[in-house]
Motif scaffolding. Structure first.
Motif, PDB file in Angstrom:
ATOM      1  N   UNK A 129       0.871  -1.169   0.000  1.00 46.56           N
ATOM      2  CA  UNK A 129       0.000   0.000   0.000  1.00 46.56           C
ATOM      3  C   UNK A 129       0.910   1.222   0.000  1.00 46.56           C
ATOM      4  N   UNK A 130       0.751   2.099  -1.002  1.00 49.56           N
ATOM      5  CA  UNK A 130       1.654   3.223  -1.221  1.00 49.56           C
ATOM      6  C   UNK A 130       0.894   4.532  -1.004  1.00 49.56           C
ATOM      7  N   UNK A 131       1.458   5.398  -0.190  1.00 46.59           N
ATOM      8  CA  UNK A 131       0.861   6.708   0.051  1.00 46.59           C
ATOM      9  C   UNK A 131       0.987   7.571  -1.202  1.00 46.59           C
ATOM     10  N   UNK A 132      -0.144   8.116  -1.672  1.00 45.00           N
ATOM     11  CA  UNK A 132      -0.133   8.973  -2.846  1.00 45.00           C
ATOM     12  C   UNK A 132      -0.910  10.255  -2.560  1.00 45.00           C
ATOM     13  N   UNK A 133      -0.848  11.178  -3.515  1.00 47.65           N
ATOM     14  CA  UNK A 133      -1.621  12.419  -3.405  1.00 47.65           C
ATOM     15  C   UNK A 133      -2.869  12.389  -4.272  1.00 47.65           C
ATOM     16  N   UNK A 134      -3.253  11.210  -4.743  1.00 47.62           N
ATOM     17  CA  UNK A 134      -4.466  11.078  -5.543  1.00 47.62           C
ATOM     18  C   UNK A 134      -5.693  11.315  -4.657  1.00 47.62           C
ATOM     19  N   UNK A 135      -6.648  12.040  -5.159  1.00 43.97           N
ATOM     20  CA  UNK A 135      -7.883  12.315  -4.427  1.00 43.97           C
ATOM     21  C   UNK A 135      -8.941  11.309  -4.869  1.00 43.97           C
ATOM     22  N   UNK A 136      -9.511  10.594  -3.917  1.00 44.71           N
ATOM     23  CA  UNK A 136     -10.493   9.557  -4.242  1.00 44.71           C
ATOM     24  C   UNK A 136     -11.341   9.259  -3.025  1.00 44.71           C
ATOM     25  N   UNK A 137     -12.604   8.899  -3.272  1.00 44.39           N
ATOM     26  CA  UNK A 137     -13.487   8.441  -2.205  1.00 44.39           C
ATOM     27  C   UNK A 137     -13.354   6.935  -1.973  1.00 44.39           C
ATOM     28  N   UNK A 138     -12.584   6.260  -2.819  1.00 44.83           N
ATOM     29  CA  UNK A 138     -12.388   4.827  -2.673  1.00 44.83           C
ATOM     30  C   UNK A 138     -11.392   4.550  -1.543  1.00 44.83           C
ATOM     31  N   UNK A 139     -11.504   3.412  -0.858  1.00 43.55           N
ATOM     32  CA  UNK A 139     -10.515   3.076   0.167  1.00 43.55           C
ATOM     33  C   UNK A 139      -9.105   2.955  -0.404  1.00 43.55           C
ATOM     34  N   UNK A 140      -9.009   2.367  -1.604  1.00 46.35           N
ATOM     35  CA  UNK A 140      -7.762   2.294  -2.361  1.00 46.35           C
ATOM     36  C   UNK A 140      -8.084   2.714  -3.789  1.00 46.35           C
ATOM     37  N   UNK A 141      -7.194   3.497  -4.380  1.00 50.67           N
ATOM     38  CA  UNK A 141      -7.484   4.051  -5.707  1.00 50.67           C
ATOM     39  C   UNK A 141      -6.826   3.227  -6.804  1.00 50.67           C
ATOM     40  N   UNK A 142      -7.097   1.928  -6.811  1.00 55.41           N
ATOM     41  CA  UNK A 142      -6.556   1.067  -7.846  1.00 55.41           C
ATOM     42  C   UNK A 142      -5.066   0.853  -7.665  1.00 55.41           C
ATOM     43  N   UNK A 143      -4.418   0.439  -8.765  1.00 54.36           N
ATOM     44  CA  UNK A 143      -3.001   0.112  -8.685  1.00 54.36           C
ATOM     45  C   UNK A 143      -2.137   1.366  -8.679  1.00 54.36           C
ATOM     46  N   UNK A 144      -1.098   1.298  -7.888  1.00 63.60           N
ATOM     47  CA  UNK A 144       0.004   2.242  -7.985  1.00 63.60           C
ATOM     48  C   UNK A 144       1.057   1.697  -8.944  1.00 63.60           C
TER      49      UNK A 144
END
Length: 306
Positions: A129-144
């Motif tokens: 699990x990689x910390x990103x700055x992507x904004x999303x309402x999902x628990x995880x925003x797909x693949x990094x």
């Protein structure tokens, strides 16, 4: 000719018994079971697809769950791992939630300036699990990203840069593992591929807990056909187009031995069931529909978290 690959379409892996797999990915990782079908080559085995709420390309992880699968081991010439993108502001919350649920993880540690934690799924496969700055309402925003284990990084790096449109974005060595990061431009999900080389000798073996193949995106059939011709012209043995119901696929081995697929975005996972009810019913390829009763007797029932 297509200029670049937009990113990862899906990753397909091998697991042991399906219920433990469903519990982990829909429960612990809070993914949606978006399709419940069967292995095209072994209809007595499920093919399970997990993704985000919209079942979008770049979020799809699929499994062939073999009840009696022996343990696998990653090694050179194999995909060695996949990483999910944690949306902005949610990384600490993930660590707190996992700790509260008594889910063990390693880290956090730094990788190319991003915080990362590593879990193990029920078959021992590493899940980053990689910390990103992507904004999303999902628990995880797909693949990094995906990680490919290579005996020699250079040939695979040339394929990704010269043909797929990736660019080198970083190089690290830690704990005897050399890691080269390549990124394709754009804001799609799954734009990162890490190539690793290890000083430790290892011989890979397919089995539970290993990745079968990595699929990259083609926007439509016409673009896929262009990739097929381009790769064949470069000397790669690319298959004919194969209909996978929810996308069309072509396959080839990259220079290091990892099985690559290029999959089309359409038609998508709502082609045979309503988008609000994805993954609820067993969907069969047309050739197996006459044997539905027999297949349903063999496949174990599944419970989905939440």
């Amino acid at each position: 000719m297509p200029r670049r690959i937009p990113g990862i379409h899906h990753v397909t892996a091998i697991s042991g018994p399906p219920q433990a797999n469903v519990d982990f990915y829909t429960g612990t990782l809070r993914q949606r079971l978006v399709k419940k079908t069967v292995n095209f080559d072994a209809p007595d085995v499920y093919h399970l697809y997990y993704g985000n709420t919209g079942a979008e390309p770049g979020t799809i992880l699929t499994f062939f769950p073999f009840v009696d699968a022996g343990p696998g081991r990653a090694g050179p010439g194999m995909a060695a791992g996949y990483a999910y993108a944690v949306p902005a502001g949610q990384f600490d919350g993930w660590m707190e939630r996992l700790a509260a649920d008594a889910v063990d993880f390693d880290g956090p540690f730094d990788r190319f300036g991003q915080r990362v934690i590593t879990l193990r799924d029920p078959d021992g496969a590493p899940v980053d699990l990689v910390e990103t700055n992507r904004v999303s309402d999902e628990p995880l925003d797909g693949f990094h990203s995906v990680t490919l284990w290579e005996a020699d990084l250079a040939p695979t790096a040339r394929l990704l840069t010269d043909h797929f449109g990736y660019a080198e974005a970083g190089h690290e060595t830690a704990g005897g593992i050399e890691r080269l990061r390549l990124v394709t431009p754009g804001d799609a999900r799954g734009t990162v591929v890490d190539l690793i080389r290890s000083d430790a000798p290892s011989i890979g073996r397919q089995g539970a807990g290993t990745i079968h193949h990595v699929a990259f995106r083609a926007e439509d059939d016409a673009v896929q056909a262009e990739w097929q011709e381009r790769l064949r012209s470069a000397g790669h043995a690319v298959t004919e187009v194969r209909d996978r119901q929810y996308f069309n696929a072509i396959y080839f081995r990259e220079p290091g031995g990892v099985l690559f697929e290029i999959a089309t975005d359409p038609p998508g996972f709502a082609v045979d069931e309503d988008a609000a009810h994805l993954g609820e019913a067993l969907k069969l390829p047309p050739q197996y529909e006459p044997y539905r009763a027999r297949i349903e007797r063999v496949l174990p029932p599944l419970r989905v978290a939440g």
